[in-house]
Each structure stands twice: as structure tokens, then as C-alpha cells.
Design a protein around this motif. Structure first.
Motif, short mmCIF file in Angstrom:
data_model
loop_
_atom_site.label_atom_id
_atom_site.label_comp_id
_atom_site.label_asym_id
_atom_site.label_seq_id
_atom_site.Cartn_x
_atom_site.Cartn_y
_atom_site.Cartn_z
N ASP A 33 -23.64 33.61 -19.20
CA ASP A 33 -23.02 34.93 -19.38
C ASP A 33 -22.02 34.87 -20.53
O ASP A 33 -21.12 34.03 -20.57
N ASN B 147 -18.54 29.47 -12.26
CA ASN B 147 -19.37 30.54 -12.81
C ASN B 147 -20.54 29.92 -13.58
O ASN B 147 -20.70 28.69 -13.59
N ALA C 146 -20.23 38.81 -13.52
CA ALA C 146 -19.63 38.59 -14.84
C ALA C 146 -19.55 39.88 -15.65
O ALA C 146 -19.78 39.89 -16.86
N PHE D 260 -18.09 34.16 -20.85
CA PHE D 260 -17.53 32.82 -20.68
C PHE D 260 -17.56 32.01 -21.97
O PHE D 260 -16.97 30.93 -22.04
#
Length: 767
Positions: free
Chosen positions: A364, A44, A249, A367
Motif C-alpha cells: 500500500d 501493515n 490503508a 506506507f
């Protein structure tokens, strides 16, 4: 426009040869940092690589075969003072070339670019070093379709919730109905225009009213009203095919999609701009997606690639720290120092400084904090708000790294805020001097939430905030940085002189005013200022003569007096017999740094007395760093060491988390074992794939104030100076760590030295 496309297409073919030519011109003695190579894709955006230049940062990663990247430019502050990202871009290949075993993603520190390779496809990304322009060049040995998507979550107005209000200046006083306004996005054939145009009503107006400034509003700079920020994407070889909606996300977005059919060499250019309201007259967006007030420049891609590599290679020659050791702890320390310095170089030409709470490289938020399911614009502690105690740590290490030119963004920001800081003082107290708050807006005003709630009869100049009240002395660190930038790099700081004097004058006049309000005398029995109520950082509150403030005033006034007496440059240095009269008189009024006895030993006291402890800072060690009253080669070193080793609060608050400075103090005091332990931990890898993306700490990820503090600590282990400029090599360096370095010192000196098994084997100082 067609000519631009043809030129852009041809220049893709010239990029590799341009890069190779730069390599061939390098000396074998040049320092070239090792590239960072990943041989697998990322999960990610938190597993992204940073890249940047000018004042633009990118997060680049490959996920499920797609190349994705965020783009951020410093200065994109919306109506709420959130620091917006420009958007997210995605490249999707129909034959999935990056899913094979030959996948390779490389960050070339020496060249300032990221390359993604696999399956016969190569994607190269970089940012021009002179202009805010992103380039992406694709080359492939196979035919197939490539889809380019611009993804934007601000395709609609988004309500700003109480949970995510930290990204804005409203914080916990968020008015009901506040929204993040939608962007304007226009697609046409091979181009895309996107921009965000701030309304006239912004959080600035809310701040004025909350801080009782309506009568002087016209004299305060408003950095938000009418601000226009945006960009234009040129994508030769692609054609617009429409929009789609998706989610990444947890955040919904709209994608503007472009397709290139069977194109072996193609790419794109993203030209970013922002303009103040006085710089344009807004015109309509035309059918080709041209934003009227923006003037987009033709930037030659091959030339940009060449200049990018030249700039970054030169950047690494300014300073370096290297080893031939295989010690994993030392290798990790040096690598993360280097990666942090790389991120700072990505904002070399910014109008606004790199932010301590993630800089241009936030990802994002979910995270970083699984409870923060917000848009990619989110970060804690605000976008246009600067926590000065944290922010300063990013800029102190640039002196020894030889990057004094990068300090301009931070110093110029304070200079722009100076009229507001002086107006604040005059409006609320009626005297001279600049009052810079700790949680300060890009307008120069205190953050409206942190300012607190006031009522008639309160002192409207003081933040009613248990942590921030009476904390004003951090601005003196930026004054000292300016003076030292002149000492280290010969930076012309004449324009900063009014700021330096005004910051000193504020404390002088304000505390005489407060003393006269309490009684008949402005000074104590010894003719000294009575700094009360004061504040030892955010920690020792309602303090009487805090040591950190006294050390700050004494050090800055002394350095300013010396600067004025020596002239404006090393080359000229004419005597100025009439200079330095004010610093001299102020120095006579400063009280001594307070001391106290702990376990029978003399230590630096946080203050003479204080009413409470509010935070976990250790300002009694600020006379060591940043103020260097005590330290190696300086008088009374034992007093400072006693403070570090025995002060109960210093011991209790010791940590390597976030902005903590124990690693710096240990090095400055020559405590080698402590310095090694703390700096190794401070520079240990963060929890994300890019090891210099540190966890949020007290703030947000990537935690850049941790990185700045870590850089300072390592530099202090290697090189210090006595008050008369004598160099101290390896004053806190462990004998088992073999290393060579090039760092900078006062007097415009560059210092190179090496140590092997505790023995200095090389030392050279230029000039």
C-alpha cells in the motif's frame, strides 16, 4: 467440478510428506539458505514477506490475527498501462490462533514457501513454479470457523487523479475523466472468478496521436487493447456467504466472503491468467463463474509442492556466497544479497521482466510515501513503462549468479519491441536501425508524457525532454547482456542477432545522417562518426562524442564480431569466415573515448564538450562498468582510477542511493576500502521489516534497482576477468571478511573459491 474439490482436499494431507521427501533426497553438501523467521505479527502490508514463482509475486503478512496476502502477476496492464494487482486475500479465524506466544511466520528460501503457525493452526502458501497458480493449505488441530475473503478495490470505476497519475503511462498529461475501470467478479458456492477486460480505446491510442504515428498505427503492436487478465479461486470446504465493504490503508474495498465450518484441513487454489486480444473470443461469464476464454488447468497440489521445493533448492545450488564469520556487516551484506536474488527468482518464467520500481512486491503506497494515499495498484514511474537505465541493473547480476535463463523475460521484451523501434527510425528519419527510447512503453514507443510536446518543424523522432533527449544507448546494454548470456550460460541467442545488429546500425546511420544535414561530410577528418547531439546518460546533454556511447558501441560491436566468428555454441564453434563484416566496418568508424586532464592526471571525459548537466549520473565511468574498457587486469587502469578519485562531478555525485553505481565502479577498479564501504551501505537493511525491501530512492519501494546494483557490486568484489578470460579472485575483497562463493564466468565456467584472513584457501573452476 466436484471431483476437483475432492482431489484438492485430499492433497492437502499429502503436502507435508511430499516436502519431507524432497528434503531427504538432498546431499549434505548442498547449499541451503537460512529461513527467515518472524515471531510477531506485522503492523501493515509494508511489513510483509515476499513469496512467488513462475511470474507471480505475493506479499504475505499477519495483522490483528488475520493472514493477508496480495497477489500480482506480471503482465496485468490495464487501459492506462497501470500494472494491476489481482487482489488481496484474507483468512480470519474465529479463535484467534495467531495471537499467542507461539506465533511463527517463516519464509523458507530453500522451499519457496511461507508458513504461518500458532495456536495449533498452520497456513502454508506458495506459487507453482511452472504455472501461475497460488496454493494456500490450512491445517488445524482445533475446530472453529474460518472466513476466507477476496478483497478488491476495483469493484467500481475509480477516477484516476492528477496526484496518482504516475502509476499510469499518462503521467502528467492525464486526460480529464480518465478512470481505472472496474473488474468483473462472480461468486458461486466454492468458487470465485475475477477478471479485468481492457476496452479497445487505451493510452496506446493517445500515444500514437501525440507522437504523430497515425499513418503507421496498424504496423505497431498494441499490447493493451482487449487484454483480458483474471483468475479463478477454488475453495473446497468453503461456501460463499455474501459481500461486505471495508477500508484498508485508506482505500475502500468490497470483500467476497466464504466460510468453512469446523474444517480441520482446507485451503484454496488461485489460478491466474492473462490473454492477448488475438488469443480469444470473449464469451459470457457463466453461472459458475467460469471465464469463457480462459482454460484453467488441474494442478495437483502435492506435485506442485514437490516441484516448488525441487526448483528452489536447485536454484540455490547455481551460485551462493556464504561465511562462517560473525561480522554483522558482512552477514547483513550476504543476507540481503540472497533476499534480492530470491525476489528475482519469483519471476523466472515471466513474459514481462521484473519491474525496477517495486517489481511484483509493491505494498500500500501510503506506507512508502505518506502523501500517496492511493490504491495498492499505485507505484511511481509507471506500470507498463520501463526506465531502461534503472531496469538494466536488475539483469546484469544474473550472469555471475548463473541465472541466465531468468534474463529471457527482459531480452524477449526488447525483441518484441524491435519492429516498433525500427519503424520509429524509418518513419521519422528514413534510415535503418532500431531506436529504443529511455522511458519506453511496453509497445516499444516512448512514454507519451516523457516524449514531450512537439510542433511542426520539430524533429518528431527526438523526445523534447531535458533529461531524455538523444539518450538512446541503454538498449546496447541489453544487447550486451544477450551476448554475455551466451558466453556465461550457453544461451541460444540466434533470435537476438537482428536486434543486436539493428541497435548498432541505428547509431551508425543516424549520426552520419545528422552530419550530412549539417554539412557536406558524414564523418570527421579521421573517418570517424560525429556523435552529436549525444547524451551522457540523462546528465551530460547536447554532448559531442559522449564516452559512454562510444564505449557501448565499441564493446558491443567487438563482442558481436567475436560471437559471429566463433559460431553458435561452445560445442560446435565452427569458423564462419564471411561473418562479422558489419561489426568490423563499424569499429573502424568509431571515435576514441575522450579523455581530459584533471589536477594534472589523465581521466575519462564525459564527452568532448557538453552544454549542460541535467542529472546526477556519472557516465564517464561507464567505460568501467558496464563496458569494461578499463578495470582490473585491463590497460590504463590508472586513467579510470583517476576519474573515480579526482573527477569533480564524479565526487560530487557519489552516493549509494537507488540506482547509483559507485559501489560497482569501486569494486571494478580494485579500490577495496571504497568497495567495502559502499557495498556495505548499499546492501544495508531497508526501512521495512523485510530487510531487502529498500526505500523508494529515486523511484519506488521496494527499490529493486538498488538491489540489483548492490548484487553487481558484491560480485565484482569477489570475481572479475581479464579481456582474455583470466579469472581474478577477490580483486576488491577486504582481508578481514572470510567468505566462500560459487559464481559463474565466461566460457560456461563455474568458479568456487574461499578466502580466510586474506589468504585464498580454495579455488576450483569447472569445467
Amino acid at each position: 467440478m466436484k471431483q476437483r474439490f475432492i482431489l484438492l482436499l485430499f492433497t492437502f494431507l499429502a503436502i507435508s510428506s511430499a516436502f519431507s521427501a524432497v528434503r531427504r533426497g538432498r546431499s549434505s553438501a548442498d547449499y541451503v539458505p537460512e529461513p527467515l523467521v518472524w515471531n510477531s505479527q506485522s503492523d501493515n502490508s509494508s511489513a510483509s514477506m515476499p513469496c512467488g514463482g513462475c511470474d507471480v509475486g505475493m506479499n504475505v503478512w499477519v495483522e490483528n490475527g488475520d493472514v493477508l496476502f496480495y497477489v500480482s502477476q506480471s503482465g496485468w496492464f490495464d487501459e492506462n498501462n497501470t500494472l494491476l494487482k489481482a487482489g488481496r486475500w484474507r483468512l480470519h479465524f474465529d479463535k484467534s490462533p495467531f495471537n499467542g506466544s507461539d506465533f511463527r511466520q517463516t519464509l523458507s528460501l530453500d522451499e519457496g514457501c511461507i508458513t504461518v503457525e500458532g495456536g495449533g493452526v498452520s497456513v502454508r502458501l506458495w506459487v507453482d513454479v511452472e504455472q501461475p497458480v497460488v496454493f494456500v493449505a490450512l491445517s488445524t488441530r482445533q475446530s472453529g470457523q474460518v472466513m476466507l475473503s477476496y478483497e478488491n478495490w476495483r469493484y467500481r470505476d475509480r477516477p484516476l487523479t492528477k496526484a496518482e497519475c504516475q502509476q499510469s503511462s499518462y503521467k502528467w498529461v492525464l486526460p480529464e475523466g480518465t478512470v481505472t475501470r472496474a473488474d468483473s467478479i462472480v461468486a458461486h458456492e466454492n468458487e470465485l472468478s475475477f477478471f479485468h477486460h481492457n476496452r479497445q480505446q487505451t493510452v496506446f491510442d493517445f500515444t500514437l496521436q501525440r507522437e504523430n504515428l497515425q499513418t503507421v498505427a496498424s504496423h505497431i503492436d498494441n499490447p493493451l487493447a482487449g487484454l483480458l487478465m483474471g483468475g479463478k479461486m477454488y475453495a473446497p470446504g468453503f461456501r460463499f456467504t455474501g459481500t461486505t465493504d471495508g477500508t484498508y490503508a485508506g482505500t475502500d474495498y468490497r470483500a467476497w466472503n466464504y466460510v468453512a465450518e469446523n474444517s480441520r484441513n482446507c485451503g484454496l487454489m488461485i489460478d491466474l491468467r492473462y490473454l492477448r486480444h488475438e488469443q480469444y473470443q470473449l464469451t459470457a461469464v457463466d453461472g459458475c463463474g467460469t471465464i469463457g476464454p480462459f482454460v484453467f488447468q488441474d494442478v495437483n497440489m502435492a506435485k506442485s509442492a514437490r516441484l516448488c521445493r525441487q526448483w528452489w533448492h536447485s536454484y540455490w545450488q547455481r551460485s551462493w556466497i556464504q561465511t562462517d564469520s560473525n561480522d554483522p556487516a558482512l552477514l547483513s551484506v550476504l543476507r540481503n544479497y540472497e533476499l534480492m536474488r530470491f525476489m528475482m527468482g519469483c519471476n523466472a518464467r515471466g513474459r514481462w521482466p521484473m519491474k525496477f520500481n517495486g517489481g511484483l512486491f509493491t505494498f500500500d503506497p501510503v506506507f512508502a510515501d505518506e502523501t500517496a494515499a492511493f490504491t495498492p495498484d499505485y507505484r511511481k514511474w509507471g506500470g507498463g513503462t520501463m526506465t531502461a537505465q534503472n531496469q538494466r541493473l536488475l539483469y546484469w547480476p544474473l550472469l555471475k549468479s548463473g541465472d541466465t535463463d531468468l534474463m529471457a523475460a527482459q531480452l524477449d521484451t526488447y525483441l518484441r519491441m524491435l519492429p516498433t523501434a525500427e519503424l520509429w527510425t524509418q518513419h521519422h528519419w528514413g534510415h535503418r536501425g532500431a531506436c529504443f527510447s529511455e522511458q519506453i512503453e511496453n509497445s516499444g514507443l516512448p512514454n507519451p508524457a516523457e516524449y514531450g510536446k512537439h510542433k511542426d518543424g520539430d524533429d518528431w523522432g527526438v523526445e523534447r525532454n531535458a533529461w531524455l533527449e538523444y539518450e538512446w544507448d541503454t538498449a546496447l546494454e541489453f544487447c550486451m547482456m544477450a551476448l554475455l548470456a551466451h558466453e556465461y550460460g550457453g544461451l541460444d541467442i540466434r533470435k537476438y542477432e537482428p536486434m543486436i545488429e539493428s541497435c548498432l546500425r541505428f547509431f551508425d546511420e543516424h549520426y552520419q545522417l545528422l552530419a550530412r544535414q549539417r554539412g557536406a561530410k558524414a564523418l570527421d577528418a579521421d573517418g570517424h562518426l560525429i556523435i552529436y547531439p549525444g547524451s551522457g546518460c540523462e546528465t551530460y546533454k547536447q554532448a559531442y562524442n559522449p564516452s559512454s556511447t562510444i564505449a557501448a558501441l565499441r564493446t558491443v560491436a567487438t563482442a558481436y564480431r567475436s560471437y559471429l566468428s566463433r559460431g553458435l555454441s561452445y560445442a560446435e564453434a565452427p569458423p564462419q569466415p564471411t561473418a562479422a563484416t558489419y561489426p568490423d566496418s563499424l569499429l573502424q568508424r568509431l571515435p576514441p573515448i575522450p579523455l581530459r586532464v584533471v589536477q594534472g592526471d589523465t581521466c575519462i571525459a564525459p564527452a568532448v564538450v557538453w552544454s549542460r548537466i541535467q542529472n546526477v549520473e556519472t557516465p564517464q565511468l561507464y567505460p568501467v562498468f558496464p563496458w569494461r574498457v578499463y578495470g582490473c587486469g585491463r590497460p590504463d587502469l590508472h586513467i579510470a582510477r583517476n576519474t573515480y578519485l579526482k573527477d569533480p562531478h564524479a565526487l560530487e555525485m557519489r552516493s549509494t542511493k537507488g540506482w547509483k553505481q559507485d559501489n560497482i565502479w569501486a569494486a571494478c577498479l580494485g579500490l577495496t576500502d571504497e568497495a567495502r564501504r559502499l557495498n556495505a551501505k548499499k546492501l544495508s537493511p531497508g526501512p521495512y521489516r523485510f530487510t531487502a525491501f529498500w526505500d523508494p530512492g529515486f523511484d519506488w519501494a521496494p527499490d529493486l534497482n538498488r538491489g540489483g546494483a548492490a548484487m553487481i557490486g558484491l560480485q565484482e568484489m569477489l570475481l572479475q576477468e581479464t579481456p582474455d578470460g583470466e579469472l581474478l579472485l577477490f580483486p576488491a575483497w577486504p582481508r578481514e571478511w572470510n567468505v566462500r562463493f560459487r559464481l559463474h564466468a565466461t566460457g560456461g565456467r563455474t568458479v568456487e573459491a574461499a578466502i580466510v584472513d586474506g589468504i585464498i584457501t580454495e579455488k576450483k573452476t569447472l569445467p
